[in-house]
Design a protein around this motif. Structure first.
Motif, PDB file in Angstrom:
ATOM      1  N   LEU A 353       0.834  -1.201   0.000  1.00 44.70           N
ATOM      2  CA  LEU A 353       0.000   0.000   0.000  1.00 44.70           C
ATOM      3  C   LEU A 353       0.873   1.256   0.000  1.00 44.70           C
ATOM      4  CD1 LEU A 353      -2.848   1.252   0.176  1.00 44.70           C
ATOM      5  CD2 LEU A 353      -2.603   1.202   2.675  1.00 44.70           C
ATOM      6  N   ASP A 354       0.653   2.106  -0.991  1.00 42.65           N
ATOM      7  CA  ASP A 354       1.272   3.430  -1.012  1.00 42.65           C
ATOM      8  C   ASP A 354       0.353   4.355  -0.220  1.00 42.65           C
ATOM      9  OD1 ASP A 354       2.074   6.066  -1.652  1.00 42.65           O
ATOM     10  OD2 ASP A 354       2.930   5.418  -3.551  1.00 42.65           O
ATOM     11  N   HIS A 355       0.747   4.664   1.013  1.00 45.15           N
ATOM     12  CA  HIS A 355      -0.125   5.425   1.903  1.00 45.15           C
ATOM     13  C   HIS A 355      -0.385   6.836   1.390  1.00 45.15           C
ATOM     14  CE1 HIS A 355      -0.147   2.486   5.243  1.00 45.15           C
ATOM     15  NE2 HIS A 355       1.088   2.210   4.851  1.00 45.15           N
ATOM     16  N   ALA A 356       0.577   7.404   0.670  1.00 40.68           N
ATOM     17  CA  ALA A 356       0.408   8.771   0.172  1.00 40.68           C
ATOM     18  C   ALA A 356      -0.587   8.828  -0.982  1.00 40.68           C
ATOM     19  CB  ALA A 356       1.759   9.338  -0.255  1.00 40.68           C
ATOM     20  N   LYS A 357      -0.432   7.893  -1.948  1.00 43.83           N
ATOM     21  CA  LYS A 357      -1.312   7.879  -3.114  1.00 43.83           C
ATOM     22  C   LYS A 357      -2.553   7.015  -2.919  1.00 43.83           C
ATOM     23  CE  LYS A 357       2.575   8.603  -6.306  1.00 43.83           C
ATOM     24  NZ  LYS A 357       3.307   8.054  -7.481  1.00 43.83           N
ATOM     25  N   VAL A 358      -2.585   6.247  -1.828  1.00 40.61           N
ATOM     26  CA  VAL A 358      -3.708   5.356  -1.507  1.00 40.61           C
ATOM     27  C   VAL A 358      -3.961   4.395  -2.670  1.00 40.61           C
ATOM     28  CG1 VAL A 358      -5.991   5.249  -0.455  1.00 40.61           C
ATOM     29  CG2 VAL A 358      -4.676   7.341  -0.293  1.00 40.61           C
ATOM     30  N   ILE A 359      -2.915   3.728  -3.130  1.00 41.92           N
ATOM     31  CA  ILE A 359      -3.033   2.715  -4.187  1.00 41.92           C
ATOM     32  C   ILE A 359      -2.155   1.530  -3.817  1.00 41.92           C
ATOM     33  CG2 ILE A 359      -3.563   4.349  -6.037  1.00 41.92           C
ATOM     34  CD1 ILE A 359      -0.631   4.168  -6.881  1.00 41.92           C
ATOM     35  N   TRP A 360      -2.507   0.363  -4.398  1.00 44.96           N
ATOM     36  CA  TRP A 360      -1.707  -0.840  -4.207  1.00 44.96           C
ATOM     37  C   TRP A 360      -0.667  -0.936  -5.326  1.00 44.96           C
ATOM     38  CZ3 TRP A 360      -1.962  -3.192   0.277  1.00 44.96           C
ATOM     39  CH2 TRP A 360      -3.152  -3.144   1.019  1.00 44.96           C
ATOM     40  N   VAL A 361       0.590  -1.109  -4.954  1.00 40.83           N
ATOM     41  CA  VAL A 361       1.692  -1.196  -5.916  1.00 40.83           C
ATOM     42  C   VAL A 361       2.256  -2.611  -5.884  1.00 40.83           C
ATOM     43  CG1 VAL A 361       3.955  -0.293  -6.594  1.00 40.83           C
ATOM     44  CG2 VAL A 361       2.246   1.235  -5.552  1.00 40.83           C
ATOM     45  N   GLU A 362       2.272  -3.281  -7.047  1.00 36.84           N
ATOM     46  CA  GLU A 362       2.783  -4.652  -7.101  1.00 36.84           C
ATOM     47  C   GLU A 362       4.292  -4.658  -6.862  1.00 36.84           C
ATOM     48  OE1 GLU A 362       3.244  -8.317 -10.295  1.00 36.84           O
ATOM     49  OE2 GLU A 362       1.501  -6.974 -10.460  1.00 36.84           O
ATOM     50  N   ILE A 363       4.741  -5.564  -5.963  1.00 38.97           N
ATOM     51  CA  ILE A 363       6.165  -5.647  -5.642  1.00 38.97           C
ATOM     52  C   ILE A 363       6.759  -7.026  -5.939  1.00 38.97           C
ATOM     53  CG2 ILE A 363       6.032  -3.857  -3.874  1.00 38.97           C
ATOM     54  CD1 ILE A 363       6.073  -6.104  -1.771  1.00 38.97           C
ATOM     55  N   SER A 364       5.918  -8.053  -6.133  1.00 39.58           N
ATOM     56  CA  SER A 364       6.473  -9.380  -6.392  1.00 39.58           C
ATOM     57  C   SER A 364       5.389 -10.323  -6.921  1.00 39.58           C
ATOM     58  CB  SER A 364       7.090  -9.976  -5.119  1.00 39.58           C
ATOM     59  OG  SER A 364       7.677 -11.224  -5.382  1.00 39.58           O
ATOM     60  N   ARG A 365       5.864 -11.375  -7.632  1.00 38.76           N
ATOM     61  CA  ARG A 365       4.982 -12.452  -8.093  1.00 38.76           C
ATOM     62  C   ARG A 365       5.607 -13.791  -7.721  1.00 38.76           C
ATOM     63  NH1 ARG A 365       2.763 -10.879 -14.167  1.00 38.76           N
ATOM     64  NH2 ARG A 365       2.253  -8.684 -13.706  1.00 38.76           N
ATOM     65  N   MET A 366       4.763 -14.711  -7.299  1.00 36.14           N
ATOM     66  CA  MET A 366       5.251 -16.040  -6.981  1.00 36.14           C
ATOM     67  C   MET A 366       5.657 -16.751  -8.272  1.00 36.14           C
ATOM     68  SD  MET A 366       3.304 -19.205  -5.012  1.00 36.14           S
ATOM     69  CE  MET A 366       3.083 -18.262  -3.495  1.00 36.14           C
ATOM     70  N   PRO A 367       6.873 -17.320  -8.341  1.00 39.97           N
ATOM     71  CA  PRO A 367       7.285 -18.068  -9.535  1.00 39.97           C
ATOM     72  C   PRO A 367       6.295 -19.184  -9.853  1.00 39.97           C
ATOM     73  CG  PRO A 367       9.157 -17.701  -8.099  1.00 39.97           C
ATOM     74  CD  PRO A 367       7.946 -17.247  -7.341  1.00 39.97           C
ATOM     75  N   PRO A 368       6.011 -19.424 -11.134  1.00 37.99           N
ATOM     76  CA  PRO A 368       4.995 -20.422 -11.520  1.00 37.99           C
ATOM     77  C   PRO A 368       5.223 -21.805 -10.926  1.00 37.99           C
ATOM     78  CG  PRO A 368       5.627 -19.091 -13.414  1.00 37.99           C
ATOM     79  CD  PRO A 368       6.554 -18.702 -12.309  1.00 37.99           C
ATOM     80  N   LYS A 369       6.494 -22.241 -10.832  1.00 39.33           N
ATOM     81  CA  LYS A 369       6.730 -23.603 -10.332  1.00 39.33           C
ATOM     82  C   LYS A 369       6.316 -23.733  -8.857  1.00 39.33           C
ATOM     83  CE  LYS A 369      11.547 -23.206  -8.796  1.00 39.33           C
ATOM     84  NZ  LYS A 369      12.887 -23.834  -8.867  1.00 39.33           N
ATOM     85  N   TYR A 370       6.487 -22.660  -8.085  1.00 37.11           N
ATOM     86  CA  TYR A 370       6.061 -22.690  -6.695  1.00 37.11           C
ATOM     87  C   TYR A 370       4.541 -22.608  -6.587  1.00 37.11           C
ATOM     88  CZ  TYR A 370      10.892 -22.037  -5.182  1.00 37.11           C
ATOM     89  OH  TYR A 370      12.232 -22.206  -4.934  1.00 37.11           O
ATOM     90  N   PHE A 371       3.941 -21.811  -7.453  1.00 34.78           N
ATOM     91  CA  PHE A 371       2.487 -21.673  -7.428  1.00 34.78           C
ATOM     92  C   PHE A 371       1.809 -23.002  -7.758  1.00 34.78           C
ATOM     93  CE2 PHE A 371      -1.552 -20.659  -9.575  1.00 34.78           C
ATOM     94  CZ  PHE A 371      -2.190 -19.968  -8.551  1.00 34.78           C
ATOM     95  N   ARG A 372       2.332 -23.703  -8.790  1.00 28.85           N
ATOM     96  CA  ARG A 372       1.743 -24.997  -9.171  1.00 28.85           C
ATOM     97  C   ARG A 372       1.947 -26.050  -8.099  1.00 28.85           C
ATOM     98  NH1 ARG A 372       3.961 -23.444 -14.273  1.00 28.85           N
ATOM     99  NH2 ARG A 372       5.832 -24.683 -13.817  1.00 28.85           N
ATOM    100  N   ALA A 373       3.079 -26.009  -7.395  1.00 32.39           N
ATOM    101  CA  ALA A 373       3.339 -26.988  -6.342  1.00 32.39           C
ATOM    102  C   ALA A 373       2.520 -26.702  -5.088  1.00 32.39           C
ATOM    103  CB  ALA A 373       4.829 -27.005  -5.999  1.00 32.39           C
ATOM    104  N   LEU A 374       2.270 -25.419  -4.814  1.00 32.45           N
ATOM    105  CA  LEU A 374       1.518 -25.050  -3.622  1.00 32.45           C
ATOM    106  C   LEU A 374       0.025 -25.259  -3.805  1.00 32.45           C
ATOM    107  CD1 LEU A 374       1.904 -23.684  -0.754  1.00 32.45           C
ATOM    108  CD2 LEU A 374       1.263 -21.541  -1.886  1.00 32.45           C
ATOM    109  N   LEU A 375      -0.493 -24.863  -4.971  1.00 30.45           N
ATOM    110  CA  LEU A 375      -1.922 -24.964  -5.265  1.00 30.45           C
ATOM    111  C   LEU A 375      -2.101 -25.686  -6.598  1.00 30.45           C
ATOM    112  CD1 LEU A 375      -2.930 -21.307  -4.334  1.00 30.45           C
ATOM    113  CD2 LEU A 375      -3.206 -23.337  -2.916  1.00 30.45           C
ATOM    114  N   ARG A 376      -2.296 -26.972  -6.546  1.00 30.74           N
ATOM    115  CA  ARG A 376      -2.424 -27.761  -7.773  1.00 30.74           C
ATOM    116  C   ARG A 376      -3.761 -27.538  -8.458  1.00 30.74           C
ATOM    117  NH1 ARG A 376       0.288 -33.599  -6.069  1.00 30.74           N
ATOM    118  NH2 ARG A 376       2.360 -32.764  -5.597  1.00 30.74           N
TER     119      ARG A 376
END
Length: 438
Positions: A353-376
């Motif tokens: 959260l950018d408190h000044a602009k009141v918006i959500w700023v993307e900072i990271s994405r889960m790598p696909p191989k971890y996402f598939r292993a965590l949530l099949r």
């Protein structure tokens, strides 16, 4: 998480293929360095060339490499093919003659889970661990580091396992001292753990210190109905608070209630304005409590210092399927959730959260191989919680745990994850002997 560490300059860098095989991923292009653990007392060639050609058994490879695991202040020495430390015989008479203050200072620097085992050594050791001078030394020593506490009930018997991130080891802690009604794990803060449950038809709340095996039930709330709770500890004045959010019971709007351990009472606060909550999950950050809302869209924020609710119009990212609020350090607030309408296009992302602009700023994405292993499966449930810029993901069906370090941008599996039951409840935990339940 196995194998992630900071090595000295004498250690060779690991190739990307080696890193993937160890189940860790670094978002930067710089590859971390690591030292392979000893297996069966034999030597192991960690050189990339050694994997292609013949095995290198030269005595020059048998040198010590200094490593400094994340979260530990002291250095450990790992060697190939020989013992790290020779056995040293200590005279019993020397230990018996140690002054009390020196013994307390030594024990205060021993990892807390190892000290916990000393309860049953003898009466003297047990009394030392409860002595105020030992607790004073212990409070002055830097924290052991973050841990994961897993709680579940097996045939109505409370079970607890704690994973030390600095030591990368699981420890069993007996939880049979808790009453049978303690069923829901509220959370942990400053060495204390909070539970709630129904004793018959009565909603109750308790706090405990797993290391000292002490607990107490909190007084009943003014409107003693089951609702969402969160606990925060203030170590400066050795106190804690439990916050019960506003809720609707029948046709009544229940006010916010706050328990203060210094007063040992619940106080009534403002009723939260009528909103449509997106999730019951909460995050406590910079003396403020945050909840997600669908109508009006954004966040509801409760200011502890002023005791009133405020709406923050921070719109959620598009196609957000499920979101969790996670509190970081120094006013940082994260949003974690899945994006994508179709299972093949789904991904897990993290926003700040950018408190000044009141918006959500993307900072990271889960790598696909971890996402598939965590949530099949696209419909699988997951839990997400955080502490000190560490975010942990757990999967109900897969029984897996994944950790993300926001500062270092490192993804790593939790070794030997103890999610042994579908009803396991997990939270971050800081082991402390000096955490008082009063």
């Amino acid at each position: 998480m196995d194998g992630i560490g900071e090595s000295s300059e004498s250690a060779s860098a690991v190739s990307s293929s080696q890193l993937k095989s160890n189940g860790s991923f670094h978002e930067d292009d710089r590859s971390p360095k690591q030292v392979s653990p000893l297996r069966g007392g034999g030597s192991r060639n960690t050189s990339p060339l050694g994997r292609i050609g013949s095995r290198n058994t030269s005595p020059s490879r048998q040198k010590a490499i200094k490593t400094k695991p994340r979260g530990l202040d002291e250095e450990r020495v790992a060697t190939f093919g020989k013992a790290v430390h020779p056995d040293v015989q200590m005279e019993d008479s020397i230990w018996a003659m140690l002054p009390e203050d020196l013994l307390n200072e030594i024990l205060a620097r021993v990892p807390p889970f190892m000290i916990f085992r000393l309860h049953s050594v003898c009466k003297r050791w047990n009394s030392i661990l409860q002595d105020s001078s030992f607790l004073k030394f212990h409070s002055q020593v830097s924290s052991h580091g973050p841990c994961l506490l897993t709680f579940w009930k097996n045939s109505q018997t409370p079970q607890c396992s704690v994973f030390s991130l600095p030591l990368k080891t699981w420890y069993k802690i007996p939880f049979t001292f808790l009453p049978q009604w303690a069923f829901w794990l509220v959370g942990s803060s400053g060495g204390l753990v909070c539970f709630s449950g129904l004793d018959g038809l009565t909603f109750k709340t308790l706090v405990c210190n797993p290391l000292t095996q002490t607990w107490r039930t909190l007084p009943s709330m003014h409107y003693n109905q089951q609702r969402q709770l969160i606990m925060v500890v203030d170590r400066t004045d050795r106190s804690f608070k439990v916050i019960a959010t506003s809720d609707i019971y029948g046709d009544k709007s229940l006010p916010t209630e706050v328990y203060d351990s210094k007063l040992n009472t619940w106080s009534l606060h403002q009723v939260m304005p009528a909103v449509n909550l997106c999730s019951s999950k909460m995050a406590y950050c910079d003396s403020k409590l945050y909840l997600e809302t669908l109508s009006p869209l954004g966040l509801m924020m409760y200011r502890m210092d002023a005791s009133y609710w405020e709406h923050i119009p921070a719109k959620f990212p598009r196609s957000l399927l499920d979101g969790y609020l996670v509190a970081g350090t120094q006013k940082r607030l994260f949003l974690v959730g899945r994006i994508g309408l179709y299972s093949t296009l789904q991904s897990m992302r993290i926003w700040e959260l950018d408190h000044a602009k009141v918006i959500w700023v993307e900072i990271s994405r889960m790598p696909p191989k971890y996402f598939r292993a965590l949530l099949r499966l696209s419909a699988e449930r997951f839990e997400c919680f955080g502490q000190d810029n560490l975010i942990c993901f757990t999967s109900w069906n897969q029984g897996k745990g994944l950790l993300y370090d926001v500062d270092k941008k490192i993804w790593s599996w939790i070794a030997g994850c103890a999610l042994q039951s579908y009803n396991s409840q997990v939270c971050f935990y800081e082991p402390r002997f000096d955490a008082s339940i009063y």
